[in-house]
Design a protein around this motif. Structure first.
Motif, PDB file in Angstrom:
ATOM      1  N   ARG A  18       0.806  -1.059   0.067  1.00  0.00           N
ATOM      2  CA  ARG A  18      -0.088  -0.183  -0.019  1.00  0.00           C
ATOM      3  C   ARG A  18       0.669   1.284  -0.169  1.00  0.00           C
ATOM      4  N   SER A  19       1.943   1.231   0.778  1.00  0.00           N
ATOM      5  CA  SER A  19       2.811   2.507   0.705  1.00  0.00           C
ATOM      6  C   SER A  19       3.394   2.736  -0.556  1.00  0.00           C
ATOM      7  N   ALA A  20       3.703   1.663  -1.372  1.00  0.00           N
ATOM      8  CA  ALA A  20       4.072   1.707  -2.820  1.00  0.00           C
ATOM      9  C   ALA A  20       2.979   2.485  -3.721  1.00  0.00           C
ATOM     10  N   PHE A  21       1.608   1.993  -3.362  1.00  0.00           N
ATOM     11  CA  PHE A  21       0.481   2.641  -4.158  1.00  0.00           C
ATOM     12  C   PHE A  21       0.568   4.148  -3.779  1.00  0.00           C
ATOM     13  N   TYR A  22       0.655   4.388  -2.530  1.00  0.00           N
ATOM     14  CA  TYR A  22       0.306   6.012  -2.137  1.00  0.00           C
ATOM     15  C   TYR A  22       1.626   6.866  -2.540  1.00  0.00           C
ATOM     16  N   TRP A  23       2.831   6.136  -2.826  1.00  0.00           N
ATOM     17  CA  TRP A  23       4.060   6.906  -3.346  1.00  0.00           C
ATOM     18  C   TRP A  23       3.836   7.228  -4.535  1.00  0.00           C
ATOM     19  N   ASN A  24       2.958   6.583  -5.546  1.00  0.00           N
ATOM     20  CA  ASN A  24       2.631   6.715  -6.726  1.00  0.00           C
ATOM     21  C   ASN A  24       1.361   7.571  -7.107  1.00  0.00           C
ATOM     22  N   PHE A  25       0.582   7.346  -6.219  1.00  0.00           N
ATOM     23  CA  PHE A  25      -0.790   7.934  -6.374  1.00  0.00           C
ATOM     24  C   PHE A  25      -1.321   8.056  -5.257  1.00  0.00           C
ATOM     25  N   SER A  26      -2.174   9.260  -4.942  1.00  0.00           N
ATOM     26  CA  SER A  26      -3.075   9.792  -3.780  1.00  0.00           C
ATOM     27  C   SER A  26      -4.220   9.000  -3.767  1.00  0.00           C
ATOM     28  N   LEU A  27      -4.910   8.743  -4.800  1.00  0.00           N
ATOM     29  CA  LEU A  27      -6.289   8.117  -4.842  1.00  0.00           C
ATOM     30  C   LEU A  27      -6.280   7.332  -5.962  1.00  0.00           C
ATOM     31  N   LYS A  28      -7.063   6.311  -6.078  1.00  0.00           N
ATOM     32  CA  LYS A  28      -7.006   5.134  -7.143  1.00  0.00           C
ATOM     33  C   LYS A  28      -7.638   5.879  -8.505  1.00  0.00           C
ATOM     34  N   GLU A  29      -8.578   7.040  -8.301  1.00  0.00           N
ATOM     35  CA  GLU A  29      -9.105   7.732  -9.370  1.00  0.00           C
ATOM     36  C   GLU A  29      -7.883   8.485 -10.180  1.00  0.00           C
ATOM     37  N   ASN A  30      -6.952   8.843  -9.491  1.00  0.00           N
ATOM     38  CA  ASN A  30      -5.768   9.474 -10.204  1.00  0.00           C
ATOM     39  C   ASN A  30      -4.961   8.732 -11.124  1.00  0.00           C
ATOM     40  N   MET A  31      -5.219   7.456 -10.810  1.00  0.00           N
ATOM     41  CA  MET A  31      -4.597   6.442 -11.968  1.00  0.00           C
ATOM     42  C   MET A  31      -5.158   6.743 -13.238  1.00  0.00           C
ATOM     43  N   LEU A  32      -6.327   6.884 -13.133  1.00  0.00           N
ATOM     44  CA  LEU A  32      -7.050   7.004 -14.518  1.00  0.00           C
ATOM     45  C   LEU A  32      -6.536   8.497 -15.328  1.00  0.00           C
ATOM     46  N   ARG A  33      -6.429   9.443 -14.292  1.00  0.00           N
ATOM     47  CA  ARG A  33      -6.123  10.762 -14.823  1.00  0.00           C
ATOM     48  C   ARG A  33      -4.741  10.941 -15.536  1.00  0.00           C
ATOM     49  N   LYS A  34      -3.861   9.980 -14.710  1.00  0.00           N
ATOM     50  CA  LYS A  34      -2.413  10.133 -15.014  1.00  0.00           C
ATOM     51  C   LYS A  34      -2.330   9.421 -16.348  1.00  0.00           C
ATOM     52  N   ARG A  35      -3.202   8.190 -16.397  1.00  0.00           N
ATOM     53  CA  ARG A  35      -3.139   7.443 -17.648  1.00  0.00           C
ATOM     54  C   ARG A  35      -3.588   8.060 -19.002  1.00  0.00           C
ATOM     55  N   LYS A  36      -4.777   9.015 -18.991  1.00  0.00           N
ATOM     56  CA  LYS A  36      -5.242   9.752 -19.873  1.00  0.00           C
ATOM     57  C   LYS A  36      -4.185  10.889 -20.427  1.00  0.00           C
ATOM     58  N   ASN A  37      -3.442  11.217 -19.629  1.00  0.00           N
ATOM     59  CA  ASN A  37      -2.523  12.646 -19.963  1.00  0.00           C
ATOM     60  C   ASN A  37      -1.425  11.906 -20.948  1.00  0.00           C
TER      61      ASN A  37
END
Length: 69
Positions: free
Chosen positions: A50-69
């Motif tokens: 989980r710490s690796a997740f939060y190192w890269n993303f603050s929210l799971k929804e941010n994964m989609l935002r970063k992928r779209k950019n």
């Protein structure tokens, strides 16, 4: 069943974790709506802490935002 490979468009030391998380996220989205996917479930599927997740993303929804950019 053949799984698709996803590449996150970033080249740094955290690329492997992001690729694993994004691949797991896509697989889980095939099974259930985004609002029912938990960060813990996502991390377990990706075999990432989980710490690796939060190192890269603050929210799971941010994964989609970063992928779209």
């Amino acid at each position: 069943m053949k799984y698709r490979t996803y590449k996150f468009p970033v080249n740094d030391g955290h690329e492997v974790a992001r690729n694993s998380l994004f691949g797991a996220f896509i697989q889980l989205m095939d099974q259930k709506p985004i609002n029912q996917i938990t960060v813990l479930e996502l991390c377990q599927k990706a075999n990432i802490s989980r710490s690796a997740f939060y190192w890269n993303f603050s929210l799971k929804e941010n994964m989609l935002r970063k992928r779209k950019n």
